[in-house]
Design a protein around this motif. Structure first.
Motif, PDB file in Angstrom:
ATOM      1  N   SER A 194       0.823  -1.207   0.000  1.00 24.00           N
ATOM      2  CA  SER A 194       0.000   0.000   0.000  1.00 24.00           C
ATOM      3  C   SER A 194       0.856   1.255   0.000  1.00 24.00           C
ATOM      4  O   SER A 194       1.626   1.494   0.943  1.00 24.00           O
ATOM      5  N   THR A 228      -1.493  -0.629  -4.908  1.00 24.52           N
ATOM      6  CA  THR A 228      -1.554  -1.800  -4.021  1.00 24.52           C
ATOM      7  C   THR A 228      -0.717  -2.973  -4.505  1.00 24.52           C
ATOM      8  O   THR A 228      -0.882  -4.095  -4.023  1.00 24.52           O
ATOM      9  N   PRO A 234      -3.791   5.883  -4.611  1.00 29.16           N
ATOM     10  CA  PRO A 234      -3.176   4.693  -4.025  1.00 29.16           C
ATOM     11  C   PRO A 234      -2.578   3.742  -5.062  1.00 29.16           C
ATOM     12  O   PRO A 234      -2.890   3.802  -6.252  1.00 29.16           O
TER      13      PRO A 234
END
Length: 351
Positions: A98, A113, A111
């Motif tokens: 993350s 991931t 973001p």
């Protein structure tokens, strides 16, 4: 003021954060939208291993990157250039899966991931304003000014970013580990961090920036949240009571009133400028660290201010400015070495 980076960079031989989660935060003023500008990096000198906040694609793509040898993953934000004005940024590393990048006030974060395993304990250097890992010479220099570069040992949130972007002092945010304010140019090329964990050394072209520092620390024009008094009120003689902003000194505020948020009011910031520090050979000691500095208010002998790791300027002088010091008031300033022994003591008047 801040520091202007012109093919220059600051470096510290060590890491500040060694485990996830962690966060990097800073302010940038880009002079030109050129590709490949590294802002704040913690990495490994002999391997292509780092986490870094940087820009590419002519300044329009911003990255929170985590890379181990041979692979890497970035949270990438592409929403316009950020030149010609102070712009806050934040790179959040919540875990090995993350990353989130924030650029510009009001950003809600972008973001990423992808899984990228990294061991932050292998990091052995902090670099501000350039890419300098993997045994390479420094490159990808920041083109502009930088200020307020900080590390946190938590994953800061969007709310924290908004608070910082609004001008909060970074070290007042929970999770702060260490950082630099980068206000004033050091002729000796050394910079001591707020908590004393980083002793940064300047290389290449670094000068005093022409742009006012984005977070006011020493300016007499610093402001704090104020208030506007509304409603019906009567002022009668007596001693000031309560905390109602706007009440006249030496008066008691009575009647019906309500307090609402209003215009900012000025803080009275006092400044003490010391004599030059010299060694036994009467040589000025520029760029040295004074481990402990204490200011006692002479009128009642109360401790007004206690600071750690203050650095003398090119003339060997300490300039201490704080809302804890009252202009026109006399203070006894005492300085101490790291072992607690007294270094000097003298009366100064805050201006």
């Amino acid at each position: 003021m801040a520091l202007d980076f012109n093919l220059g960079y600051l470096e510290h031989s060590g890491r500040v954060v060694s485990s996830f989660p962690c966060t990097e935060f800073g302010w940038m003023w880009l002079d030109a939208a050129t590709g490949g500008q590294f802002l704040l990096t913690q990495g490994q000198s002999n391997a292509d291993r780092y986490m870094a906040a940087w820009l590419d694609s002519n300044g329009t793509s911003k990255y929170a990157n985590m890379r181990n040898p041979g692979n890497g993953s970035s949270a990438t934000s592409s929403h316009g250039t950020v030149t010609g004005a102070w712009c806050p940024y934040m790179a959040v590393y919540a875990s090995t899966t993350s990353r989130t990048i924030y650029v510009g006030a009001g950003d809600t974060g972008t973001p990423d991931t992808a899984t990228r395993i990294d061991d932050l304990n292998l990091h052995d250097r902090i670099t501000i304003g350039a890419y300098h890992v993997n045994g390479n010479s420094p490159s990808l220099f920041a083109d502009g000014s930088l200020a307020e570069q900080h590390f946190y040992n938590v994953a800061l949130t969007t709310a924290s970013f908004n608070t910082l972007a609004a001008g909060a002092l970074p070290e007042t945010i929970a999770g702060h580990v260490d950082g630099l304010s980068l206000e004033f140019y050091s002729a000796g090329g050394t910079y001591v961090s707020i908590n004393g964990l980083m002793n940064m050394t300047a290389s290449g072209g670094i000068t005093q920036s022409a742009h006012p520092h984005p977070v006011s620390r020493t300016s007499p024009n610093a402001t704090a949240p104020g208030a506007t008094l509304t409603g019906t009120a009567t002022i009668v003689g007596g001693t000031a009571t309560g905390g109602a902003a706007g009440a006249a000194p030496g008066a008691t505020l009575t009647g019906t009133s309500s307090l609402t948020p209003g215009a900012a009011s000025a803080i009275n910031i006092g400044t003490i400028t010391t004599d030059p520090f010299k060694n036994w050979n009467n040589i000025v000691q520029a760029g040295i660290t004074i481990p402990n500095v204490v200011a006692l208010k002479l009128s009642d002998r109360s401790a007004a201010l206690s600071l750690a790791n203050q650095v003398t300027n090119g003339s060997g002088v300490l300039t201490i400015a704080s809302a804890s010091l009252i202009a026109g008031t006399d203070y006894m300033l005492a300085t101490f070495n790291a072992d607690g022994s007294a270094r000097g003591i003298k009366k100064y008047r805050a201006t």
